[in-house]
Scaffold this motif. Structure first.
Motif, PDB file in Angstrom:
ATOM      1  N   TYR A  18       0.840  -1.197   0.000  1.00 15.17           N
ATOM      2  CA  TYR A  18       0.000   0.000   0.000  1.00 15.17           C
ATOM      3  C   TYR A  18       0.886   1.263   0.000  1.00 15.17           C
ATOM      4  CZ  TYR A  18      -3.593   3.391   0.937  1.00 15.17           C
ATOM      5  OH  TYR A  18      -4.415   4.478   0.831  1.00 15.17           O
ATOM      6  N   SER A  22       1.252   4.032  -2.930  1.00 14.35           N
ATOM      7  CA  SER A  22       0.722   5.366  -2.643  1.00 14.35           C
ATOM      8  C   SER A  22       1.726   6.412  -3.113  1.00 14.35           C
ATOM      9  CB  SER A  22       0.427   5.520  -1.150  1.00 14.35           C
ATOM     10  OG  SER A  22       1.611   5.663  -0.415  1.00 14.35           O
ATOM     11  N   LYS A  71      -6.420  -0.454   1.903  1.00 12.72           N
ATOM     12  CA  LYS A  71      -6.525   0.610   2.902  1.00 12.72           C
ATOM     13  C   LYS A  71      -7.624   0.261   3.926  1.00 12.72           C
ATOM     14  CE  LYS A  71      -6.688   4.992   4.459  1.00 12.72           C
ATOM     15  NZ  LYS A  71      -5.782   5.390   5.502  1.00 12.72           N
ATOM     16  N   HIS A 123       7.137   8.674   5.743  1.00 10.30           N
ATOM     17  CA  HIS A 123       6.560   8.449   4.423  1.00 10.30           C
ATOM     18  C   HIS A 123       5.069   8.144   4.535  1.00 10.30           C
ATOM     19  CE1 HIS A 123      10.568   7.108   2.556  1.00 10.30           C
ATOM     20  NE2 HIS A 123      10.169   8.152   1.902  1.00 10.30           N
ATOM     21  N   TYR A 124       4.716   7.511   5.627  1.00 11.80           N
ATOM     22  CA  TYR A 124       3.398   6.880   5.618  1.00 11.80           C
ATOM     23  C   TYR A 124       2.592   7.084   6.892  1.00 11.80           C
ATOM     24  CZ  TYR A 124       6.150   3.330   8.097  1.00 11.80           C
ATOM     25  OH  TYR A 124       6.967   2.695   8.982  1.00 11.80           O
ATOM     26  N   HIS A 126       0.744   9.241   8.075  1.00  6.05           N
ATOM     27  CA  HIS A 126      -0.621   9.756   7.975  1.00  6.05           C
ATOM     28  C   HIS A 126      -1.565   8.782   7.291  1.00  6.05           C
ATOM     29  CE1 HIS A 126       0.077  13.688   9.662  1.00  6.05           C
ATOM     30  NE2 HIS A 126       1.243  13.631   9.078  1.00  6.05           N
ATOM     31  N   LEU A 127      -1.008   7.700   6.758  1.00  8.29           N
ATOM     32  CA  LEU A 127      -1.877   6.721   6.098  1.00  8.29           C
ATOM     33  C   LEU A 127      -2.566   5.831   7.123  1.00  8.29           C
ATOM     34  CD1 LEU A 127       0.444   5.543   3.185  1.00  8.29           C
ATOM     35  CD2 LEU A 127      -1.563   7.004   3.012  1.00  8.29           C
ATOM     36  N   ASN A 447      -2.821  20.824  12.207  1.00  8.13           N
ATOM     37  CA  ASN A 447      -3.058  19.426  12.501  1.00  8.13           C
ATOM     38  C   ASN A 447      -4.043  18.793  11.534  1.00  8.13           C
ATOM     39  OD1 ASN A 447      -5.298  20.752  13.366  1.00  8.13           O
ATOM     40  ND2 ASN A 447      -5.565  19.528  15.192  1.00  8.13           N
ATOM     41  N   ASP A 448      -3.980  17.489  11.544  1.00 14.02           N
ATOM     42  CA  ASP A 448      -4.923  16.696  10.788  1.00 14.02           C
ATOM     43  C   ASP A 448      -6.101  16.525  11.735  1.00 14.02           C
ATOM     44  OD1 ASP A 448      -4.763  13.286   9.539  1.00 14.02           O
ATOM     45  OD2 ASP A 448      -6.368  14.780   9.534  1.00 14.02           O
ATOM     46  N   GLU A 454      -0.839  18.058  16.780  1.00 17.30           N
ATOM     47  CA  GLU A 454      -0.377  18.697  15.563  1.00 17.30           C
ATOM     48  C   GLU A 454       0.930  18.035  15.124  1.00 17.30           C
ATOM     49  OE1 GLU A 454      -0.098  22.827  16.701  1.00 17.30           O
ATOM     50  OE2 GLU A 454      -2.193  23.167  16.151  1.00 17.30           O
ATOM     51  N   ASP A 455       1.239  18.184  13.845  1.00 22.18           N
ATOM     52  CA  ASP A 455       2.468  17.598  13.340  1.00 22.18           C
ATOM     53  C   ASP A 455       3.679  18.386  13.787  1.00 22.18           C
ATOM     54  OD1 ASP A 455       1.980  15.280  11.834  1.00 22.18           O
ATOM     55  OD2 ASP A 455       0.866  16.509  10.410  1.00 22.18           O
ATOM     56  N   ASP A 459       8.250  17.242  10.335  1.00 23.65           N
ATOM     57  CA  ASP A 459       7.587  16.221   9.524  1.00 23.65           C
ATOM     58  C   ASP A 459       6.905  16.789   8.284  1.00 23.65           C
ATOM     59  OD1 ASP A 459       8.375  13.899  10.794  1.00 23.65           O
ATOM     60  OD2 ASP A 459       6.948  14.227  12.421  1.00 23.65           O
ATOM     61  N   TYR A 460       7.035  18.082   8.081  1.00 20.09           N
ATOM     62  CA  TYR A 460       6.525  18.659   6.842  1.00 20.09           C
ATOM     63  C   TYR A 460       7.563  18.496   5.730  1.00 20.09           C
ATOM     64  CZ  TYR A 460       2.581  20.660   9.225  1.00 20.09           C
ATOM     65  OH  TYR A 460       1.412  20.800   9.919  1.00 20.09           O
TER      66      TYR A 460
ATOM     67  N   TYR B 636      -3.934  10.462  -5.638  1.00 22.43           N
ATOM     68  CA  TYR B 636      -3.799  10.018  -4.261  1.00 22.43           C
ATOM     69  C   TYR B 636      -5.161   9.712  -3.652  1.00 22.43           C
ATOM     70  CZ  TYR B 636       1.130  11.462  -4.234  1.00 22.43           C
ATOM     71  OH  TYR B 636       2.472  11.583  -4.477  1.00 22.43           O
ATOM     72  N   LYS B 639      -6.694   6.496  -4.610  1.00 22.81           N
ATOM     73  CA  LYS B 639      -6.093   5.318  -3.986  1.00 22.81           C
ATOM     74  C   LYS B 639      -6.490   5.195  -2.525  1.00 22.81           C
ATOM     75  CE  LYS B 639      -1.946   5.411  -6.868  1.00 22.81           C
ATOM     76  NZ  LYS B 639      -0.528   5.818  -6.885  1.00 22.81           N
ATOM     77  N   ILE B 641      -5.973   7.485  -0.205  1.00 25.05           N
ATOM     78  CA  ILE B 641      -5.073   8.202   0.708  1.00 25.05           C
ATOM     79  C   ILE B 641      -5.823   9.388   1.306  1.00 25.05           C
ATOM     80  CG2 ILE B 641      -2.980   9.632   0.737  1.00 25.05           C
ATOM     81  CD1 ILE B 641      -1.868   7.667  -1.345  1.00 25.05           C
ATOM     82  N   PRO B 642      -5.728   9.555   2.630  1.00 21.18           N
ATOM     83  CA  PRO B 642      -6.461  10.649   3.270  1.00 21.18           C
ATOM     84  C   PRO B 642      -6.037  12.001   2.681  1.00 21.18           C
ATOM     85  CG  PRO B 642      -5.432   9.215   4.916  1.00 21.18           C
ATOM     86  CD  PRO B 642      -4.937   8.770   3.582  1.00 21.18           C
ATOM     87  N   TYR B 644      -5.477  14.848   3.936  1.00 23.62           N
ATOM     88  CA  TYR B 644      -4.399  15.540   4.647  1.00 23.62           C
ATOM     89  C   TYR B 644      -3.035  15.040   4.175  1.00 23.62           C
ATOM     90  CZ  TYR B 644      -1.543  17.281   8.509  1.00 23.62           C
ATOM     91  OH  TYR B 644      -0.577  17.908   9.253  1.00 23.62           O
ATOM     92  N   GLN B 645      -2.939  13.705   4.093  1.00 26.39           N
ATOM     93  CA  GLN B 645      -1.697  13.076   3.633  1.00 26.39           C
ATOM     94  C   GLN B 645      -1.416  13.441   2.173  1.00 26.39           C
ATOM     95  OE1 GLN B 645       0.666  11.251   4.965  1.00 26.39           O
ATOM     96  NE2 GLN B 645       1.378   9.713   3.527  1.00 26.39           N
ATOM     97  N   LEU B 648      -0.007  16.820   2.045  1.00 28.71           N
ATOM     98  CA  LEU B 648       1.370  16.814   2.529  1.00 28.71           C
ATOM     99  C   LEU B 648       2.314  16.350   1.436  1.00 28.71           C
ATOM    100  CD1 LEU B 648       1.888  15.291   6.092  1.00 28.71           C
ATOM    101  CD2 LEU B 648       2.280  17.638   5.335  1.00 28.71           C
ATOM    102  N   LYS B 649       1.887  15.305   0.719  1.00 24.08           N
ATOM    103  CA  LYS B 649       2.739  14.743  -0.323  1.00 24.08           C
ATOM    104  C   LYS B 649       3.020  15.747  -1.438  1.00 24.08           C
ATOM    105  CE  LYS B 649       1.720   9.755   0.031  1.00 24.08           C
ATOM    106  NZ  LYS B 649       3.051   9.146  -0.189  1.00 24.08           N
ATOM    107  N   GLN B 651       3.170  19.043  -0.948  1.00 25.26           N
ATOM    108  CA  GLN B 651       3.431  20.352  -0.339  1.00 25.26           C
ATOM    109  C   GLN B 651       4.422  21.209  -1.140  1.00 25.26           C
ATOM    110  OE1 GLN B 651       5.404  20.481   3.467  1.00 25.26           O
ATOM    111  NE2 GLN B 651       4.117  22.153   4.188  1.00 25.26           N
TER     112      GLN B 651
END
Lengths: 754, 754
Positions: A18, A22, A71, A123-124, A126-127, A447-448, A454-455, A459-460, B636, B639, B641-642, B644-645, B648-649, B651
């Motif tokens: 997955y 993605s 998912k 990488h993932y 937030h999935l 935040n999500d 919050e992130d 991580d951005y 995304y 597939k 993918i949320p 938010y994610q 981010l991908k 960004q």
């Protein structure tokens, strides 16, 4: 939605697949990694293997509906991702499979995919549902071990120096008043001199340890205490003391060197003039030999011919003055003469005028000033006469007959200072990166809505991209400067022309890197970065001038390029063009093979991560730029265009070449060092750091590579994506990497970094 | 070497041809210019014309030996170039011809070549003997006229304000102690308030002139006096006063606005919190309605929930506090409430704690501080209730039902501040450019051994390249910001969402431009730029934070990009993604035609200088980035993918789009304005400025254009050469162009600029 029933063994692979799909960043070598893992996985049946491998076909990827069902399956398991697990993805997969099919063993094959593809939680994360983890850090690498790689054989010197900086005299404070600040820095310099650091680079006869390489390291560390301290220290011991050491002879050493090293004789280095910044050969101060009295008379002829920006000018008792030496009416070129400035009561001596340069953008703890000389007489012995002397009979004599060569030989001995300036800039960049990254590892933003917290800023993706390549470059330049200093100190190689030229270029790119990095860190810390207490502000002001002093970067780049053009055979620093023109022909015969279109569109990970590719790209750029530059200059000359005009016409080309050559040199020096690392884990880490630096460098100049056809559009895009990906791959190690810089807690006073 | 005998008429063309062929930058449209001139020259015989035209064949250029013979012929004439002649090349050619063949008349056709090809003395002055000319300036354009174009309809307001700054209270001094500095700036602010500038943007009922556009102009000018002054002024009248004006209702206006405008009520704007910089919706300060007492209680719940970096915090009697409004237990979202901070004796009121933020990188004349509230009770009336109110019955009421929309409507009213920040940044850039260019027009460095004097810094191609495009951009952004403010003030367009989004992006690129420009100017001035007295240092420190405050640039770029993605239909500032996703589809239908290979390799001057090409390139980039971004996000989402994610991908892609869109917008706004210029000479000048800006912008992103196949390698290189060439073409007008900025002598205190 119907959920297909998978076997436990296949189920384990679902989260991995997955994640893979993605993102679309699967190249042949990466598919290979996954395929190999599947082939070797004895828990899989042949049917399982066939199924899994069918999901690895880039030409026929799993359908969106399949991905969605995966998912769903993962979400329905209710399993949470635990980021601080050693192999978080493998552990997560195991639990998902267990939820549906009961206990299964830890799968080494999946672990191999996780490790070899560099798949990181960021990488993932937030999935999946995440188990909130306040301090996720990787313990894969040790900051201490990285630190020892950086310190190399100078570990003891460096560690001792770092402890010395524990003394309260170095405790950092905001000092706004320049007089107080200067006085305090002077006391710090004297303190270090007492501890023996001032004389460090001098020989044992003068209380030193002959350790120029160690000196460069402590110089880098010193800026962590304060920028003004480093610069004043450098002026006193490196420039003033260094001019006596390098340009003087035994009598000067015996009379002055030990006192200079102890800071009981304070001195300055009076070279630059208001009217002549970068053009040292054009300075106007005269030193006229008076044969009758056997003295030398120092004189400032015009209003703007004063010495300018002279560090230590207000505290000095003596100056090493660069002036046109005139003997028997003949100008023998620029020489250095020791000129007493003040008496024991610290009063200016007759004929000497000093004016404070006042407040500056930074370095306000350094007393810069202007100096004028009005017919100031000093004994003939004060001429620093290693390369040119006045004989007892009153005649000038030098073993170096060519005045140009003599001039550049004298300047060349001072090149160590340029390495130190670059080192201090690098130290400033390391400090700013440490502050910014420590902050970004604590600071949360937005935040999500699904998640609780919050992130972290770190991580951005945009934050990773703005800071991580800069960390990588800090490592690259660290080893580059180590190597340069070691070559500079190698007495078995007396001809330093090549190194001097190389240092000119490296000083430029590294000090520019330093100010860009500090700026990026300031912005990355937002308003916090703007407060003086967080230290980045002062670093910004202090390091800014590094691009100008010890040689303006733009001028230095042109020198470096002329060195490359003439294959390092021209006189270093030569403003003339004739030598360069004579040596040009060797560059015109350089045949560059055409780039194969397959090569210029190769986007496989193995290729892009291969140092051979990076070196090839960087070498190609230098050679191509050299060849085209040589062609252009020859073309102009053939048309009868004066050489001065021809060089003006190619000025920006020269600078581009200077940068390109320096970048190539830096990366190759780094690789050389990486190859000496024995621990394979650390070697891998350093190679990854180098790869990020190299791809970032190639990426910055992608337009040039594309114009040349060296890169195709697809490859250029792939490099951009790999840069972002590498930032993500290094994310778990960032904290360790900045701790590896070794900035001691007692110097890291920025509240946001603590 | 034999010198061919040419007729006088042909001879005149020799210097022109020598210059043309010493450079290889002849495109079809340029050859055309020369051919036309020759065709129309009645002094030439048919044979002459044939001969001259034979020298214009790019496929068969004159041989090197021919060029050398020309050079010889020119040199033998002994004629010197006089740079300050109106048409120096034509005059020179005339004299050369005269030397060999006797008196001939001034040739209009050669003049046409000189003018239309933009051949400037700095293209060729090193080719010929030059009559030393200490102050070569072009008088072709008038700085005053350019200034009046820049001032537009606000000329009177601006001129009056510039005179006001003559008062000794604005005389620039170094102020190191923050308390003294703040006090002085406070007095300056009060002085301006007394003159009526504080209330300028308020309506006449409150002693204003309702002139927000004029306010923006004087704000830009104010930074020439001092950055702290501009920011403190902006906090008092724009943010504090502005929040009352825009978020309050009649009762607030009547009670506070006139006093705020007179600075007899000092206030601050307390929005940002330590824990929540860019995420205003996530602020933690609460404003809880107490129904029994009909009051609102302001409270800081946690240690890091204090207000942070609040300008004017130490001088203010009152704060406009942004807090979560809680009515009857329900959070109604962020609202602003007026909270008295201090009594008439300037003592803090109970429950209020203020802490000084201390020294900063710049703006030390602004008193930034942190503020904590401990259950501070204020009357219900203190709620600035234009967009949300508490009714007499104690219920919350707003006409805007959607809380998101309400929030962004409130924030949107404050967008004028962002335009002003960009304006002040632009003012800083203009000041630094003026200092650096004035310096470079006086400072000489190195020399050609043949010539008597060293070259002016400004005559080095690298110096031209580093500064000239920045001057061009200053002009472009000037008109861009004019237009934005005019749209913002246009009450016939109540829906400001699009403008708000546009301003977000423009504020980012313009403030980044400002700090890059100031940095480049600092370095271009060498050590002189480092001295505080030369003003660039303070500008660097002051303007630096502009990239962070009034919205962090990186965050703003993402907002701008989301605006573009949703075709400006999403709520401005929305952190959510659903609206954007809903509106995405419109972008996916955007068909971009494939770029014709002929187009992507078109290098003719007429094409490269054509604004249609620039606009096409900038629009193409925005549209292509929008389309690919929309495709990626949709991929995304498909597939599973949320969102938010998914965001981010992408960004970094978002930020690239935000920049691209802003660049397009800026250039188009500039062109719109250029088209209104009536004088054809000035129109040509402004078009050339715009061309330089546009080509420089395209050049900066050449790698992207090359990757897309929009530019071929040849065209990309041609653009690079044209950028350098345009810098040379504008060289004679640089002094006029910076004088056009209109910085009055009483504010230009930098010694190196005088």
């Amino acid at each position: 939605m119907t959920t297909e029933i998978y076997t436990a063994s296949v189920l384990q692979y679902i989260p991995v697949f997955y994640i893979i799909w993605s993102d679309d960043l699967l190249s042949a070598s990466e598919i290979n990694v996954a395929e190999n893992a599947i082939s070797e996985d004895s828990s899989l049946t042949l049917a399982d293997k066939k199924l899994l491998k069918s999901w690895l076909d880039v030409n026929n990827p799993p359908k969106d509906s399949v991905l969605k069902s995966w998912k769903q399956l993962i979400a329905n398991s209710g399993v949470k991702l635990v980021e601080h697990n050693t192999y978080p993805l493998t552990a997560f997969s195991e639990k998902v499979a267990k939820h549906y099919q009961g206990e299964i063993p830890f799968n080494e094959c999946i672990k191999n995919i996780e490790v070899n593809l560099g798949i990181q939680p960021n990488h993932y994360n937030h999935l999946f549902d995440v188990q909130i983890d306040l301090d996720p850090k990787s313990a894969q690498y040790s900051a201490k071990h990285i630190g020892s790689i950086l310190k190399g054989e100078h570990a003891q010197t460096i560690d001792q120096f770092r402890s010395t900086l524990k003394d309260p005299i170095f405790s950092w404070q905001i000092r706004r008043n320049k007089e107080d600040f200067r006085q305090h820095v002077l006391e710090q310099v004297k303190f270090l001199a007492q501890k023996g650091y001032g004389a460090m680079a001098y020989s044992e006869d003068y209380d030193g340890t002959d350790n120029m390489e160690g000196y460069a390291h402590i110089f880098e560390n010193m800026i962590w205490a304060d920028g003004s301290l480093a610069i004043k220290f450098g002026v006193q011991f490196g420039l003033f003391g260094g001019s006596i050491q390098k340009l003087g002879t035994k009598k000067h050493h015996n009379t002055y060197l030990a006192n200079a090293g102890k800071a009981s004789l304070l001195g300055c280095f009076a070279m630059t003039e208001t009217g002549h910044g970068s053009n040292v050969r054009g300075i106007k101060t005269t030193a006229t030999y008076n044969k009758e009295k056997d003295t030398i008379v120092i004189h400032t002829p015009g209003k703007n011919d004063n010495k300018e920006y002279i560090g230590n000018a207000l505290h000095s008792q003596m100056a090493s003055v660069f002036a046109q030496l005139i003997v028997n009416g003949k100008n023998e070129g620029v020489h250095a003469i020791l000129v007493p400035l003040r008496n024991n009561a610290h009063e200016l001596l007759p004929g000497i005028t000093v004016e404070d340069n006042g407040y500056k953008l930074g370095l306000n703890g350094v007393d810069n000033g202007k100096i004028w000389f009005d017919q100031v007489e000093v004994p003939k012995e004060n001429l620093l006469n290693k390369y040119g002397t006045i004989l007892a009979n009153g005649e000038y004599y030098s073993e170096i007959k060519n005045p140009n060569k003599r001039f550049f030989t004298m300047l060349g001995t001072l090149v160590g200072g340029r390495i130190c300036v670059a080192r201090a800039g690098l130290g400033g960049a390391k400090f700013a990166l440490t502050v910014a990254i420590k902050h970004a590892l604590k600071r949360r933003q937005f935040n999500d809505s699904v998640k609780i917290q919050e992130d972290l800023l770190m991580d951005y993706p945009s934050h990773q991209l703005r800071l991580t390549p800069l960390v990588a470059s800090a490592y690259v330049y660290h080893f580059t400067l180590d190597k340069m200093m070691s070559l500079y100190c190698d007495e078995s190689q007396p001809d330093k022309r090549k190194i001097e030229t190389q240092v000119a270029g490296l000083k430029s790119i590294i000090t520019w890197y330093a100010i860009d990095t500090i700026q990026e860190c300031r912005e990355a810390c937002g308003g916090k970065g703007y407060l003086i207490e967080n230290r980045i502000a002062d670093l910004k002001g202090d390091v800014d001038i590094f691009t100008t002093f010890e040689g303006d970067n733009n001028v230095l780049l042109q020198l470096a390029a002329k060195g490359v053009l003439s294959d390092f055979k021209a006189e270093f620093n030569s403003a003339g063009f004739s030598t360069v023109l004579k040596l040009l022909s060797s560059q015109l015969s350089d045949k560059l093979s055409t780039i194969n279109p397959v090569y210029s569109n190769k986007t496989d990970k193995n290729h892009l991560y291969n140092p051979k590719f990076h070196v090839h790209a960087l070498e190609y750029r230098t050679r191509r730029l050299t060849y085209t530059l040589a062609m252009r200059i020859r073309g102009y000359i053939k048309k009868g265009i004066p050489s001065y005009q021809a060089f003006l016409k190619v000025q920006t080309h020269l600078m581009t070449l200077g940068k390109a050559y320096s970048a190539e040199l830096a990366y190759k020096s780094f690789l050389e060092h990486t190859n000496t690392i024995t621990d394979p884990d650390y070697k891998t880490l350093f190679e990854k750091i180098g790869t990020l630096h190299a791809l970032y460098e190639i990426r910055k100049d992608a337009s040039w590579y594309l114009e040349q056809g060296y890169l195709g559009g697809t490859k250029s895009k792939a490099i951009r994506q790999r840069v972002e990906r590498l930032c993500t791959e290094l994310r778990p190690h960032l904290n360790t990497l900045i701790d590896g810089f070794g900035i001691p807690d007692h110097l890291m006073t920025a509240p946001i970094a603590n």
